[in-house]
Scaffold this active site. Structure first.
Site, PDB file in Angstrom:
ATOM      1  N   ILE A  20       0.830  -1.212   0.000  1.00  0.00           N
ATOM      2  CA  ILE A  20       0.000   0.000   0.000  1.00  0.00           C
ATOM      3  C   ILE A  20       0.863   1.260   0.000  1.00  0.00           C
ATOM      4  CG2 ILE A  20      -1.576   1.333   1.467  1.00  0.00           C
ATOM      5  CD1 ILE A  20      -2.898  -1.387   2.240  1.00  0.00           C
ATOM      6  N   SER A 145      -7.298   0.790   9.588  1.00  0.00           N
ATOM      7  CA  SER A 145      -7.843  -0.480   9.071  1.00  0.00           C
ATOM      8  C   SER A 145      -9.323  -0.543   9.437  1.00  0.00           C
ATOM      9  CB  SER A 145      -7.119  -1.661   9.719  1.00  0.00           C
ATOM     10  OG  SER A 145      -7.820  -2.877   9.501  1.00  0.00           O
ATOM     11  N   TYR A 158      -3.508  -5.852  16.970  1.00  0.00           N
ATOM     12  CA  TYR A 158      -3.537  -5.091  15.710  1.00  0.00           C
ATOM     13  C   TYR A 158      -4.750  -4.158  15.699  1.00  0.00           C
ATOM     14  CZ  TYR A 158      -3.672  -4.455  10.556  1.00  0.00           C
ATOM     15  OH  TYR A 158      -3.699  -3.937   9.277  1.00  0.00           O
ATOM     16  N   LYS A 162      -4.850  -0.106  15.517  1.00  0.00           N
ATOM     17  CA  LYS A 162      -5.489   0.598  14.401  1.00  0.00           C
ATOM     18  C   LYS A 162      -6.590   1.541  14.894  1.00  0.00           C
ATOM     19  CE  LYS A 162      -3.160  -0.951  10.844  1.00  0.00           C
ATOM     20  NZ  LYS A 162      -2.180  -0.025  10.219  1.00  0.00           N
TER      21      LYS A 162
HETATM   22  N1  LIG Z   1      -3.056  -5.403   3.131  1.00  0.00           N
HETATM   23  C1  LIG Z   1      -4.172  -5.298   3.833  1.00  0.00           C
HETATM   24  O1  LIG Z   1      -5.108  -6.094   3.686  1.00  0.00           O
HETATM   25  C2  LIG Z   1      -4.317  -4.183   4.853  1.00  0.00           C
HETATM   26  C3  LIG Z   1      -5.593  -3.943   5.394  1.00  0.00           C
HETATM   27  C4  LIG Z   1      -5.766  -2.910   6.315  1.00  0.00           C
HETATM   28  C5  LIG Z   1      -4.677  -2.158   6.710  1.00  0.00           C
HETATM   29  N2  LIG Z   1      -3.435  -2.425   6.183  1.00  0.00           N
HETATM   30  C6  LIG Z   1      -2.324  -1.611   6.636  1.00  0.00           C
HETATM   31  O2  LIG Z   1      -1.686  -1.016   5.532  1.00  0.00           O
HETATM   32  C7  LIG Z   1      -0.333  -0.755   5.871  1.00  0.00           C
HETATM   33  C8  LIG Z   1       0.551  -1.292   4.744  1.00  0.00           C
HETATM   34  O3  LIG Z   1       0.401  -2.696   4.698  1.00  0.00           O
HETATM   35  P1  LIG Z   1       0.645  -3.538   3.364  1.00  0.00           P
HETATM   36  O4  LIG Z   1      -0.526  -4.404   3.196  1.00  0.00           O
HETATM   37  O5  LIG Z   1       1.080  -2.654   2.288  1.00  0.00           O
HETATM   38  O6  LIG Z   1       1.825  -4.487   3.868  1.00  0.00           O
HETATM   39  P2  LIG Z   1       3.265  -4.762   3.253  1.00  0.00           P
HETATM   40  O7  LIG Z   1       3.852  -5.835   4.106  1.00  0.00           O
HETATM   41  O8  LIG Z   1       3.174  -4.968   1.784  1.00  0.00           O
HETATM   42  O9  LIG Z   1       4.040  -3.381   3.508  1.00  0.00           O
HETATM   43  C9  LIG Z   1       4.338  -2.941   4.801  1.00  0.00           C
HETATM   44  C10 LIG Z   1       5.670  -2.210   4.748  1.00  0.00           C
HETATM   45  O10 LIG Z   1       5.923  -1.665   6.062  1.00  0.00           O
HETATM   46  C11 LIG Z   1       7.274  -1.897   6.373  1.00  0.00           C
HETATM   47  N3  LIG Z   1       7.461  -1.940   7.824  1.00  0.00           N
HETATM   48  C12 LIG Z   1       7.014  -2.883   8.683  1.00  0.00           C
HETATM   49  N4  LIG Z   1       7.407  -2.600   9.922  1.00  0.00           N
HETATM   50  C13 LIG Z   1       8.101  -1.440   9.854  1.00  0.00           C
HETATM   51  C14 LIG Z   1       8.771  -0.629  10.809  1.00  0.00           C
HETATM   52  N5  LIG Z   1       8.806  -0.980  12.104  1.00  0.00           N
HETATM   53  N6  LIG Z   1       9.377   0.499  10.401  1.00  0.00           N
HETATM   54  C15 LIG Z   1       9.369   0.858   9.092  1.00  0.00           C
HETATM   55  N7  LIG Z   1       8.769   0.121   8.135  1.00  0.00           N
HETATM   56  C16 LIG Z   1       8.140  -1.013   8.513  1.00  0.00           C
HETATM   57  C17 LIG Z   1       7.605  -3.239   5.735  1.00  0.00           C
HETATM   58  O11 LIG Z   1       9.016  -3.408   5.570  1.00  0.00           O
HETATM   59  C18 LIG Z   1       6.848  -3.137   4.420  1.00  0.00           C
HETATM   60  O12 LIG Z   1       7.659  -2.580   3.404  1.00  0.00           O
HETATM   61  C19 LIG Z   1      -0.080  -1.410   7.215  1.00  0.00           C
HETATM   62  O13 LIG Z   1      -0.152  -0.442   8.227  1.00  0.00           O
HETATM   63  C20 LIG Z   1      -1.227  -2.383   7.349  1.00  0.00           C
HETATM   64  O14 LIG Z   1      -1.545  -2.637   8.688  1.00  0.00           O
HETATM   65  C21 LIG Z   1      -3.232  -3.408   5.270  1.00  0.00           C
END
Ligand SMILES: NC(=O)c1ccc[n+]([C@@H]2O[C@H](COP(=O)([O-])OP(=O)(O)OC[C@H]3O[C@@H](n4cnc5c(N)ncnc54)[C@H](O)[C@@H]3O)[C@@H](O)[C@H]2O)c1
Length: 260
Positions: A20, A145, A158, A162
């Site tokens: 994202i 989220s 989590y 959120k």
């Molecule tokens: N994918 C989904 O279904 C979904 C749904 C709701 C919310 N989200 C939220 O969206 C955001 C992005 O998630 P995504 O799905 O793109 O996941 P993803 O795993 O593709 O990307 C997450 C990124 O965050 C980085 N990261 C993790 N911990 C970190 C830290 N301590 N410091 C710096 N960087 C860090 C990771 O290295 C990764 O590049 C997150 O906050 C996640 O909770 C995702």
């Protein structure tokens, strides 16, 4: 992309090394923004930066664990120094982990809160300070989220983090509006990224989830990026303190009447 709403703007995106965050960075860059990518993963950052540069974007990368307060704030300042200021900050760094209420350890609980809620706060606070000092307003978009208000089983830590992010967006919006700084949050449903691959790549639960989703599919990172770009843009100039749900409708209701 015909619209260029961010020409001359400087945008920091945490979690920009994947999923994202990367999609949001790409969208903001496609509309003219200069980008700073913050992430824990040097490999993720290198790959995302290469993708953005190939698309013509100007990008700096900052390897940081956002749970480290001093390092997170320093990365925000480093980006603003490099780019000559900061107009937009997006916090998407995060991870998912399954742990039941009775089993989650204090360490796991603390790490979840540290990365999501505290990391969001550290980055948003520093961005807010810089925006106030610049005196030109700004936009802060926090990735929360649907679990903020509709928790899943096995993710109390989590969901609590959120929910904290969504409420922090409202609290910060309340205080920072006086400086022309808008603070909003996004509540994605399940979006197809590495974080959700355990579900989206698993045929039976994937089919059950999409069947329950009014729009009949998982979200794509670009769906969230479009919402984030809207909230970051002047199109949302009178919107602050909002949680924009991007979930294909999965949280609008409960289907309890048998069909057929
Ligand atoms: N994918 C989904 O279904 C979904 C749904 C709701 C919310 N989200 C939220 O969206 C955001 C992005 O998630 P995504 O799905 O793109 O996941 P993803 O795993 O593709 O990307 C997450 C990124 O965050 C980085 N990261 C993790 N911990 C970190 C830290 N301590 N410091 C710096 N960087 C860090 C990771 O290295 C990764 O590049 C997150 O906050 C996640 O909770 C995702």
């Amino acid at each position: 992309m015909s619209e260029r709403r961010f020409t001359g703007k400087r945008a920091l995106v945490t979690g920009g090394g994947s999923g994202i965050g990367q999609a949001i960075a790409l969208r903001l860059a496609a509309e003219g923004a200069r980008i700073g990518l913050v992430d824990l993963s040097p490999e993720g950052l290198a790959s995302a930066a290469a993708t953005l540069r190939a698309a013509g974007a100007e990008v700096s990368t900052h390897v940081v664990d956002v749970a480290d307060a001093a390092a997170a704030a320093a990365a925000v300042r480093e980006f603003a120094d490099t780019a000559g200021g900061i107009d937009i900050a997006v916090t998407a760094a995060g991870f998912a982990e399954v742990a039941g209420v009775l089993d989650v350890t204090p360490e796991a609980w603390r790490r979840m809160i540290d990365v999501h809620l505290n990391g969001t706060f550290y980055c948003a606070q520093e961005a807010g300070r810089l925006m106030v000092a610049q005196g030109r307003g700004g936009a802060i978009v926090l990735v929360s989220s649907i679990n903020a208000f509709a928790p899943g089983k096995g993710n109390a830590h989590y969901s609590a983090a959120k929910a904290g992010i969504a409420t922090f967006a409202r609290a910060a919006a309340f205080e920072l509006g006086a400086y022309g700084i808008r603070v909003n949050a996004i509540g994605p449903g399940v979006i197809r990224t590495p974080l959700s691959a355990w579900l989206t790549g698993n045929p039976d639960p994937a089919a059950a989830y999409t069947a329950m989703t009014p729009l009949g599919r998982f979200g794509e990172p670009e769906d969230v990026a479009a919402a984030a770009a809207f909230l970051a843009s002047d199109d949302a100039s009178y919107i602050t303190g909002h949680l924009l749900v991007v979930d294909g409708g999965i949280t609008v209701g409960i289907d309890f009447i048998p069909q057929g």
